[in-house]
Design an enzyme around this catalytic site. Structure first.
Site, mmCIF file in Angstrom:
data_model
loop_
_atom_site.group_PDB
_atom_site.id
_atom_site.type_symbol
_atom_site.label_atom_id
_atom_site.label_comp_id
_atom_site.label_asym_id
_atom_site.label_seq_id
_atom_site.Cartn_x
_atom_site.Cartn_y
_atom_site.Cartn_z
ATOM 1 N N HIS A 105 0.879 -1.171 0.000
ATOM 2 C CA HIS A 105 0.000 0.000 0.000
ATOM 3 C C HIS A 105 0.919 1.223 0.000
ATOM 4 C CE1 HIS A 105 -2.382 -3.019 2.289
ATOM 5 N NE2 HIS A 105 -3.439 -2.459 1.754
ATOM 6 N N ASP A 108 2.411 1.879 3.318
ATOM 7 C CA ASP A 108 3.320 0.875 3.899
ATOM 8 C C ASP A 108 4.750 1.292 3.588
ATOM 9 O OD1 ASP A 108 1.119 -0.782 4.375
ATOM 10 O OD2 ASP A 108 1.393 -1.855 2.467
ATOM 11 N N ASP A 311 -11.228 -12.064 9.913
ATOM 12 C CA ASP A 311 -10.099 -12.242 9.008
ATOM 13 C C ASP A 311 -8.835 -12.457 9.850
ATOM 14 O OD1 ASP A 311 -8.979 -12.262 6.473
ATOM 15 O OD2 ASP A 311 -9.035 -10.099 6.189
HETATM 16 C C1 XLS Z 1 -7.776 -6.919 4.015
HETATM 17 C C2 XLS Z 1 -7.199 -7.101 2.689
HETATM 18 C C3 XLS Z 1 -6.012 -6.200 2.373
HETATM 19 C C4 XLS Z 1 -5.783 -6.147 0.904
HETATM 20 C C5 XLS Z 1 -4.914 -5.025 0.452
HETATM 21 O O1 XLS Z 1 -8.545 -7.731 4.503
HETATM 22 O O2 XLS Z 1 -6.884 -8.450 2.533
HETATM 23 O O3 XLS Z 1 -4.900 -6.653 3.061
HETATM 24 O O4 XLS Z 1 -5.218 -7.328 0.429
HETATM 25 O O5 XLS Z 1 -5.499 -3.785 0.667
HETATM 26 NI NI NI Z 2 -7.812 -9.822 4.129
#
Ligand code: XLS
Ligand code: NI
Ligand code: NI
Length: 440
Positions: A105, A108, A311
């Site tokens: 990103h 990052d 997640d």
């Molecule tokens: C979040 C997403 C993120 C994307 C990138 O759940 O997986 O990490 O892959 O923005």
């Molecule tokens: Ni994710």
């Protein structure tokens, strides 16, 4: 690749393939980049990538406490110096592990500044530095993206924000992230729908928000194409989190959206394991939906936890699930343009520098092992023939007429009368499961 400088991971040297029998935890047991399976090398199949945010930005903090992981590369006071240290750590890690790609990103790479101009200056400096490191090592960018969800200004969404002022900011950020991706020769660009969705329908005009999202994606596509980007755009479906409901719910929803808004030529899908399970699907289901639409672009590798409904982004280790996923990918002829990005994070209590290696070695070995198994299942188990035979009544005669759209409902009715009750045909699921298990 020149041998990596050792600063941040002094106890680990370059990871080599040693085969399944090795007891060296710092070796690959299955992953050999040049080993060929189904006509391609493992490297070509996977294009494994390091997720910059989890690997070098995650200190293990959670809603209950600050992060326990020592991040030596984040100690400098100056943000650009800190970003360079972080990049040194990332490149040392990737070179030692043999990763040839990374994903990032915008923020990052370097922390966001207090103004848009300051952020742009910082991005210029850090991408100059990235180019140097990339040229030295041959490591490339699998995809770039913009973080349109962390800053409080995006609390009501970015491209779907009800306030046009915020949508403009999101546009500026995506322009800068596209510029950075193009400058670094990024192969693809990802849109994950962060907070593009809603918390309550009571205050949301869903129709307008989705129209805005499509307009936003079209303008990003047009800008990138005008500026020389030839790669693929990926949408990464996820049903919820951080929003209660995200517009990019799952693969089927996104395929419909892309077709409805005439984006299907430029966009494909980036399927993430844990997002699939959050949507109530298996990973292989989501891959299959994408593949059937001709949009299977890329993968975010991780896994969820069967007891947790969020997640959890754990590193992949479920061989049986991955083998089934690889069956789908092999049948589809591989990923279109993308690769396998480890969108996975260490557990909070994994605090040694070596743990990042264990996690990725395990993930890469799991993928390699699953692909090798799936290829054998396809070639040696007879599963493909069995599945084809299951549909063979459509291959000729009236069944084929029906499949071609040449048989009316009245003709079906007549045929049923003529032939009587059809014989029962077993689905043989347990047999299929055993055929896969034989090679796992
Ligand atoms: C979040 C997403 C993120 C994307 C990138 O759940 O997986 O990490 O892959 O923005
Ligand atoms: Ni994710
Ligand atoms: Ni992801």
């Amino acid at each position: 690749m020149s041998s990596p400088e050792t600063v941040y991971f002094p106890t680990v040297s370059t990871i080599q393939y040693e085969g399944p029998e090795t007891d060296n935890p710092f070796a690959f047991r299955y992953y050999q980049p040049d080993h060929r399976v189904a006509g391609r090398t493992l490297h070509e199949h996977f294009k494994f990538a390091c997720a910059y945010w989890h690997a070098f930005g995650n200190d293990g903090s959670d809603p209950f406490g600050r992060g326990p992981r020592p991040m030596k590369w984040l100690r400098a006071a100056d943000p650009v110096e800190r970003a360079r240290d972080k990049m040194d750590a990332a490149f040392e890690f990737m070179a030692k592990l043999g990763l040839r790609h990374f994903c990032f990103h915008d923020f990052d790479l370097v922390d966001e500044g207090v103004s848009l101009s300051e952020s742009e200056q910082r991005l210029q400096l850090i991408t100059d530095y990235a180019l140097e490191k990339m040229n030295e090592t041959g490591i490339g960018v699998l995809w770039g993206t913009a973080n349109l969800f962390s800053h409080p200004r995006y609390m009501n969404g970015a491209a779907t924000n009800p306030d046009f002022g915020v949508v403009s900011w999101a546009g500026a950020q995506v322009k800068n992230a596209l510029d950075a991706t193009i400058k670094l020769g990024g192969e693809n660009y990802v849109f994950w729908g962060g907070r593009e969705g809603y918390m309550s329908l009571l205050n949301t005009d869903m129709r307008r928000e989705q129209d805005h999202l499509a307009r936003f994606l079209q303008s990003a596509r047009d800008y990138a194409r005008e500026n020389g980007f030839t790669g693929t755009f990926f949408i990464e479906p996820k049903p919820c989190e951080p929003s209660k409901h995200q517009y990019d719910y799952d693969a089927a929803t996104v395929v419909g959206f892309l077709r409805h808004y005439d984006l299907a030529d430029d966009f494909k899908l980036n399927i993430e394991v844990n997002h699939a399970t959050l949507a109530g699907h298996t990973f292989q289901h989501e891959l299959q939906v994408a593949a059937d639409a001709g949009m299977l672009g890329s993968i975010d590798a991780n896994r969820g936890d069967e007891q947790n409904g969020w997640d959890t982004d754990q590193f992949p280790n479920n061989l049986y699930e991955l083998t089934q996923a690889m069956l789908v990918i092999l049948r589809a002829g591989g990923l279109q343009g993308g690769g396998v990005n480890f969108d996975a994070k260490l557990r909070r209590n994994s605090t040694d520098a070596e743990d990042l290696f264990h996690a990725h070695i395990g993930g890469m070995d799991m993928f390699a092992r699953a692909l090798i198994a799936a290829d054998r299942v396809r070639r040696e188990s007879g599963i493909e023939e069995l599945r084809r035979e299951r549909y063979e009544s459509f291959d000729a005669g009236a069944g084929n007429d029906f499949a071609q759209g040449n048989l009316s409902l009245s003709e079906l009715h007549k045929r049923a009368h003529d032939s009587g009750e059809p014989a029962m045909t077993s689905g043989k699921q347990e047999l299929y499961e055993n055929l896969v298990n034989r090679f796992v």
